[in-house]
Design a protein around this motif. Structure first.
Motif, PDB file in Angstrom:
ATOM      1  N   VAL A 124     -16.488   8.367  11.417  1.00  7.83           N
ATOM      2  CA  VAL A 124     -17.230   7.338  12.490  1.00  7.83           C
ATOM      3  C   VAL A 124     -18.405   6.868  11.683  1.00  7.83           C
ATOM      4  O   VAL A 124     -18.978   7.376  10.956  1.00  7.83           O
TER       5      VAL A 124
ATOM      6  N   LEU B 220     -12.967   5.167  12.420  1.00  6.14           N
ATOM      7  CA  LEU B 220     -13.504   4.479  13.484  1.00  6.14           C
ATOM      8  C   LEU B 220     -14.594   3.541  13.106  1.00  6.14           C
ATOM      9  O   LEU B 220     -15.784   4.038  12.864  1.00  6.14           O
TER      10      LEU B 220
ATOM     11  N   LEU C 154     -14.717  -0.061  17.219  1.00  2.00           N
ATOM     12  CA  LEU C 154     -14.129   0.846  17.807  1.00  2.00           C
ATOM     13  C   LEU C 154     -15.225   2.056  18.301  1.00  2.00           C
ATOM     14  O   LEU C 154     -15.175   2.471  19.341  1.00  2.00           O
TER      15      LEU C 154
ATOM     16  N   TRP D  10     -16.274   3.059  22.133  1.00  2.00           N
ATOM     17  CA  TRP D  10     -16.347   4.632  22.469  1.00  2.00           C
ATOM     18  C   TRP D  10     -17.697   4.680  23.282  1.00  2.00           C
ATOM     19  O   TRP D  10     -17.686   5.314  24.271  1.00  2.00           O
TER      20      TRP D  10
ATOM     21  N   LEU E 238      -8.601   6.017  21.222  1.00  2.00           N
ATOM     22  CA  LEU E 238      -9.019   5.470  20.300  1.00  2.00           C
ATOM     23  C   LEU E 238      -8.428   6.107  18.839  1.00  2.00           C
ATOM     24  O   LEU E 238      -8.161   5.158  17.855  1.00  2.00           O
TER      25      LEU E 238
END
Length: 229
Positions: free
Chosen positions: A174, A196, A200, A204, A213
């Motif tokens: 992420v 991610l 995205l 979240w 996701l």
């Protein structure tokens, strides 16, 4: 030359005959319509009404589609704006606070035994925990500037440790950066690493569940940007 002239004369004669027959047919049609006007006019009125109704329906349908398209575009813009507003708070975090925040999002979505490394030399396991179904989750967090992309080198390091060193069932990378490079995303897809990017992550942050996701893996969610080379 003589043959060409004959062909031209034939063409002219043919055109004249067609014009004559067309005029005759038009006269006959006018005479017939005049003689049968009581039968013809309701049909003409019905055809005209159907044409007007069809044109009006088409215009309404087109206007509806345009309105729906404008509404969708507006909603998409508002979604991006709202996501960026929520991401502004994330951007203000330090990298240590960012890792802690990601752990909190995991707990919010039902993950258990979530632990934050909070130190360098963690071999890519910034956050470790277990999804609600028992799968082990290992997360690499990259607190990057919004304009930056995650490189393939960053992804290679995580790929090399997520499962071999940490036994991840779900490996999640992420970042607050806007994208992954094409090479990094390709590697993530081949190695089953969930990527991610900023859009995205913004979803979240705004309440999307982690489980929803994971299947997106680097696509969807807000503005669609081309991945850097």
């Amino acid at each position: 030359m003589a043959a060409r002239r004959r062909r031209r004369r034939l063409k002219k004669q043919t055109r004249k005959k067609l014009q004559v027959w067309g005029a005759v047919a038009a006269v006959i049609a006018v005479v017939w319509v005049a003689g049968n006007w009581s039968i013809v006019w309701p049909i003409l009125v019905a055809v005209f009404a159907a044409a007007v109704l069809g044109a009006a329906s088409w215009a309404l349908l087109r206007a509806h589609r345009q309105a729906v398209g404008r509404d969708r575009a507006w909603r998409a813009q508002e979604e991006v704006r709202a996501r960026e507003l929520s991401m502004a708070q994330v951007d203000a975090l330090t990298w240590q606070e960012f890792e802690t925040y990601i752990a909190e999002l995991c707990r919010r979505d039902g993950c258990r035994d979530v632990v934050v490394s909070g130190k360098s030399g963690d071999l890519g396991a910034d956050v470790v925990g277990y999804l609600a179904d028992g799968r082990k989750l290992v997360i690499q967090c990259k607190k990057y500037a919004p304009h930056r992309s995650v490189s393939s080198q960053d992804m290679q390091k995580f790929v090399g440790t997520a499962r071999l060193e940490h036994g991840a069932d779900v490996a999640l990378f992420v970042t607050t950066g806007h994208a992954f490079t094409r090479a990094a995303l390709g590697l993530a897809l081949r190695q089953d690493v969930v990527a991610l990017h900023r859009d995205l992550l913004g979803s979240w942050v705004k309440g999307a569940h982690l489980e929803s996701l994971i299947p997106l893996n680097g696509s969807g969610g807000g503005t669609r940007r081309c991945f850097s080379a």
